[in-house]
Design a protein around this motif. Structure first.
Motif, PDB file in Angstrom:
ATOM      1  N   MET A  69       0.884  -1.133  -0.166  1.00 51.46           N
ATOM      2  CA  MET A  69      -0.492  -0.289  -0.061  1.00 51.46           C
ATOM      3  C   MET A  69       1.219   0.833  -0.304  1.00 51.46           C
ATOM      4  N   CYS A  70       2.460   1.212   0.568  1.00 49.56           N
ATOM      5  CA  CYS A  70       2.770   2.324   0.624  1.00 49.56           C
ATOM      6  C   CYS A  70       4.127   2.568  -0.999  1.00 49.56           C
ATOM      7  N   GLU A  71       3.859   1.324  -2.007  1.00 46.56           N
ATOM      8  CA  GLU A  71       4.339   1.141  -3.177  1.00 46.56           C
ATOM      9  C   GLU A  71       5.826   0.820  -2.810  1.00 46.56           C
ATOM     10  N   ILE A  72       5.796  -0.357  -1.972  1.00 51.16           N
ATOM     11  CA  ILE A  72       7.053  -1.098  -1.595  1.00 51.16           C
ATOM     12  C   ILE A  72       6.732  -2.530  -1.764  1.00 51.16           C
ATOM     13  N   GLY A  73       7.298  -2.988  -2.925  1.00 49.17           N
ATOM     14  CA  GLY A  73       7.347  -4.643  -3.476  1.00 49.17           C
ATOM     15  C   GLY A  73       8.161  -5.475  -2.908  1.00 49.17           C
ATOM     16  N   SER A  74       7.509  -6.232  -2.649  1.00 46.80           N
ATOM     17  CA  SER A  74       8.849  -7.925  -2.221  1.00 46.80           C
ATOM     18  C   SER A  74       8.531  -8.791  -2.734  1.00 46.80           C
ATOM     19  N   SER A  75       9.760 -10.038  -2.939  1.00 39.84           N
ATOM     20  CA  SER A  75       9.453 -11.154  -3.381  1.00 39.84           C
ATOM     21  C   SER A  75      10.871 -12.384  -2.646  1.00 39.84           C
ATOM     22  N   LEU A  76       9.856 -13.798  -2.274  1.00 43.25           N
ATOM     23  CA  LEU A  76      10.888 -14.781  -2.305  1.00 43.25           C
ATOM     24  C   LEU A  76      10.896 -15.581  -2.635  1.00 43.25           C
ATOM     25  N   SER A  77      12.048 -16.459  -3.252  1.00 42.84           N
ATOM     26  CA  SER A  77      11.735 -17.467  -4.216  1.00 42.84           C
ATOM     27  C   SER A  77      12.672 -18.754  -4.302  1.00 42.84           C
ATOM     28  N   THR A  78      11.995 -19.614  -4.614  1.00 37.34           N
ATOM     29  CA  THR A  78      13.411 -20.887  -4.779  1.00 37.34           C
ATOM     30  C   THR A  78      14.365 -20.757  -6.017  1.00 37.34           C
ATOM     31  N   MET A  85      16.051 -13.123  -3.009  1.00 40.41           N
ATOM     32  CA  MET A  85      15.447 -11.959  -1.732  1.00 40.41           C
ATOM     33  C   MET A  85      14.862 -10.962  -2.977  1.00 40.41           C
ATOM     34  N   ARG A  86      14.140 -10.089  -2.933  1.00 42.90           N
ATOM     35  CA  ARG A  86      13.693  -8.735  -3.547  1.00 42.90           C
ATOM     36  C   ARG A  86      12.945  -7.750  -3.169  1.00 42.90           C
ATOM     37  N   VAL A  87      13.258  -7.040  -3.010  1.00 43.04           N
ATOM     38  CA  VAL A  87      12.325  -6.045  -2.565  1.00 43.04           C
ATOM     39  C   VAL A  87      12.640  -4.685  -3.094  1.00 43.04           C
ATOM     40  N   HIS A  88      11.416  -3.966  -3.697  1.00 38.66           N
ATOM     41  CA  HIS A  88      11.435  -2.162  -4.476  1.00 38.66           C
ATOM     42  C   HIS A  88      11.122  -2.101  -4.201  1.00 38.66           C
ATOM     43  N   GLY A  89      10.753  -0.545  -4.055  1.00 41.51           N
ATOM     44  CA  GLY A  89       9.723   0.547  -3.968  1.00 41.51           C
ATOM     45  C   GLY A  89      10.725   1.972  -3.196  1.00 41.51           C
ATOM     46  N   PHE A  90       9.678   2.959  -2.840  1.00 39.25           N
ATOM     47  CA  PHE A  90      10.142   4.141  -2.359  1.00 39.25           C
ATOM     48  C   PHE A  90      11.448   3.636  -1.179  1.00 39.25           C
ATOM     49  N   ASN A  91      12.404   4.378  -1.268  1.00 42.71           N
ATOM     50  CA  ASN A  91      13.789   3.862  -0.751  1.00 42.71           C
ATOM     51  C   ASN A  91      13.880   4.181   1.158  1.00 42.71           C
ATOM     52  N   ASP A  92      12.988   5.008   0.464  1.00 45.44           N
ATOM     53  CA  ASP A  92      12.944   5.699   2.435  1.00 45.44           C
ATOM     54  C   ASP A  92      12.821   4.776   3.647  1.00 45.44           C
ATOM     55  N   LYS A  93      11.828   3.736   3.113  1.00 45.11           N
ATOM     56  CA  LYS A  93      11.426   2.766   4.771  1.00 45.11           C
ATOM     57  C   LYS A  93      11.880   1.354   3.539  1.00 45.11           C
ATOM     58  N   LEU A  94      11.970   0.998   2.700  1.00 42.94           N
ATOM     59  CA  LEU A  94      12.589   0.082   2.307  1.00 42.94           C
ATOM     60  C   LEU A  94      13.477  -1.486   2.630  1.00 42.94           C
ATOM     61  N   MET A  95      14.272  -0.579   3.356  1.00 37.51           N
ATOM     62  CA  MET A  95      15.556  -1.415   4.844  1.00 37.51           C
ATOM     63  C   MET A  95      14.659  -1.718   5.622  1.00 37.51           C
ATOM     64  N   LYS A  96      13.722  -1.474   6.085  1.00 31.52           N
ATOM     65  CA  LYS A  96      12.962  -2.295   7.183  1.00 31.52           C
ATOM     66  C   LYS A  96      12.026  -2.978   7.202  1.00 31.52           C
ATOM     67  N   LEU A  97      11.441  -3.475   5.988  1.00 28.54           N
ATOM     68  CA  LEU A  97      10.675  -4.052   5.258  1.00 28.54           C
ATOM     69  C   LEU A  97      11.630  -5.662   4.918  1.00 28.54           C
ATOM     70  N   PHE A  98      13.392  -5.074   3.965  1.00 34.88           N
ATOM     71  CA  PHE A  98      14.330  -6.003   4.190  1.00 34.88           C
ATOM     72  C   PHE A  98      14.497  -6.965   5.427  1.00 34.88           C
ATOM     73  N   VAL A  99      15.196  -5.826   6.353  1.00 38.03           N
ATOM     74  CA  VAL A  99      15.465  -6.179   7.484  1.00 38.03           C
ATOM     75  C   VAL A  99      14.321  -7.553   7.568  1.00 38.03           C
ATOM     76  N   ILE A 100      12.555  -7.027   7.570  1.00 36.79           N
ATOM     77  CA  ILE A 100      12.132  -8.168   8.266  1.00 36.79           C
ATOM     78  C   ILE A 100      11.560  -9.709   8.062  1.00 36.79           C
ATOM     79  N   MET A 101      11.790  -9.637   6.270  1.00 40.46           N
ATOM     80  CA  MET A 101      12.054 -10.493   5.574  1.00 40.46           C
ATOM     81  C   MET A 101      13.427 -11.727   5.695  1.00 40.46           C
ATOM     82  N   LEU A 102      14.217 -10.374   5.948  1.00 42.11           N
ATOM     83  CA  LEU A 102      15.619 -11.841   5.983  1.00 42.11           C
ATOM     84  C   LEU A 102      15.567 -12.284   7.364  1.00 42.11           C
ATOM     85  N   GLU A 103      14.855 -11.521   8.354  1.00 46.31           N
ATOM     86  CA  GLU A 103      15.158 -12.043   9.711  1.00 46.31           C
ATOM     87  C   GLU A 103      14.310 -13.160   9.799  1.00 46.31           C
ATOM     88  N   THR A 104      13.250 -12.730   9.455  1.00 47.28           N
ATOM     89  CA  THR A 104      11.777 -14.151   9.478  1.00 47.28           C
ATOM     90  C   THR A 104      12.323 -15.391   8.712  1.00 47.28           C
TER      91      THR A 104
END
Length: 447
Positions: A69-78, A85-104
């Motif tokens: 909804m904030c124009e930040i997309g993500s994907s995870l695949s084998t 892994m991929r995250v893309h979109g507005f760069n100001d919040k990008l790393m927050k989503l990425f860290v959550i994904m990798l940490e999980t």
């Protein structure tokens, strides 16, 4: 510079950075390839890695939706090296989503409890397993998809069908899953690309965040040197025609499919450009003759293939009105007749194909995503040729019509008995395309 620069070069993390100076938008892309030592060790490992991706995506579905909804997309695949892994979109919040994904994702690493990590439930695990079993059962339902899957398994050393994966996880429990995944994630070598509205300082922050998460998730030395990445062997086809005939899985499938794969050899610029040129020259005549004039219908195409460093040609036809024998014979006849067409081609027409292909290779990217994808392909495939298209166009300028005809005779012409090729035929279940179908029940069809 418009070319990638390394900000980290260790066994744990090899991270490239490019600051965008073309599109000038407040967006960025961060892509990671997690090369896992346990990749493709067994069909169970392969299936469990798929389950891991589905389980993590299911667990993060609410967060991913809010980010979208904030124009930040993500994907995870084998893939055949591990996880992507991929995250893309507005760069100001990008790393927050990425860290959550990798940490999980890394919660499953170094997990000796034989239980799901915090935040995951047995109910979600059972749901993901059930959905995955259904996906495995339904894989290859379309004739064209089944033909492609069989072709890849014919030329790649390690490849598993939907049925094999289904059998491997038939009675899987949480303990087996977590033990398998913990072993799968034991040693990881990460390669990444951070591109867009990000400077070197921001890229270094991303590097520190990735390294911190990797170190927290393991004890001791858990890095993976590049020379120990999962092997990606492609079989060298013998100089003959190998035919594989399958039946469609879907009992109501009316389409038959035939794929003809011609193996060229190890990747190099000259051969890669020649394959692209021949594909460019043949595509329209093949479609016009078989799809339009002969009315075979549905789908007719030819394309180049790059499979783990091995290049080749692929001719594909899907038809509901012709059986596999007729399709195979028509492809062969076209390839025999086209040699004369190529020999009679005027210099002006040949030059037109050269110029057209060169323009296509030099086309400007329309988005940051396209530009990132081009560079990411080089990293993922381990070539690191950042200006591959430019090099290919320079090589293209040296190609003559005589060389092209020799390449056609060497790699494609059916009268040459030294060509290594695989023909995959999928027979329809009903209708005109089902003629000469083997007496095999649809539920017994191997996928």
């Amino acid at each position: 510079s418009h070319l990638p620069k390394l900000v980290s070069n260790t066994n744990e993390l090899k991270l490239w950075h490019v600051q965008d100076r073309v599109f000038k938008r407040p967006v960025a892309e961060l892509r990671l390839q997690l090369n896992c030592a346990g990749t493709n060790q067994s069909v169970l490992t392969n299936a469990c890695s798929d389950l891991l991706v589905n389980l993590v995506c299911h667990n993060l579905s609410e967060i991913s939706y809010m980010a979208s909804m904030c124009e930040i997309g993500s994907s995870l695949s084998t893939n055949d090296r591990g996880l992507s892994m991929r995250v893309h979109g507005f760069n100001d919040k990008l790393m927050k989503l990425f860290v959550i994904m990798l940490e999980t994702l890394l919660k499953f690493r170094n997990n000796d409890t034989k239980k799901l990590p915090d935040g995951f439930t047995k109910q979600s695990f059972d749901l993901v397993v059930e959905n995955y079993k259904r996906a495995c059962h339904n894989s290859g339902m379309k004739a064209g998809n089944l033909a492609s899957s069989v072709r890849v398994r014919c030329i790649c050393q390690k490849g598993y069908s939907g049925r094999q994966k289904l059998e491997a996880i038939e009675n899987i429990d949480i303990a087996t899953f977590t033990t398998t995944i913990s072993s799968f994630l034991d040693k990881i070598g990460v390669e990444g690309l951070h591109m867009g509205n990000v400077d070197v300082a921001t890229a270094n922050k991303a590097k520190d965040a990735i390294l911190d998460l990797l170190k927290k998730s393991c004890t001791g030395n858990c890095s993976l040197p590049r020379k120990k990445y999962a092997s990606q062997f492609v079989l060298k086809l013998p100089p003959k025609t190998t035919e594989v005939t399958c039946v469609a899985k879907n009992p109501t499938e009316k389409n038959a499919a035939v794929e003809v794969y011609l193996q060229v050899g190890k990747d190099n610029t000259k051969d890669r450009v020649m394959v692209d040129l021949l594909t460019e020259i043949m595509y329209e005549p093949l479609y016009d003759q078989i799809r339009t004039k002969d009315q075979f219908g549905y789908d007719v195409s030819c394309d180049s293939r790059w499979t783990n460093g091995v290049i080749g040609f692929l001719f594909s036809v899907v038809s509901a009105v012709k059986n596999v024998e007729e399709i195979g014979d028509r492809i062969k006849r076209f390839l025999i007749e086209f040699r004369q067409t190529l020999a009679d081609m005027t210099d002006e027409m040949f030059m037109g194909h050269l110029v057209g292909l060169a323009k296509e290779k030099l086309n400007m990217f329309n988005s940051l995503s396209e530009a990132t994808g081009s560079l990411w392909d080089e990293i993922r495939d381990g070539r690191y040729i950042w200006e591959a298209d430019r090099e290919e166009v320079i090589c293209l300028k040296t190609i003559t019509k005589e060389e092209t005809l020799k390449a056609y005779d060497k790699w494609i012409y059916p009268e040459n008995r030294k060509i290594g090729n695989v023909i995959v035929r999928v027979v329809a279940s009903e209708g005109p395309a089902s003629a000469a179908r083997p007496d095999i029940k649809c539920e017994e069809a191997e996928t």
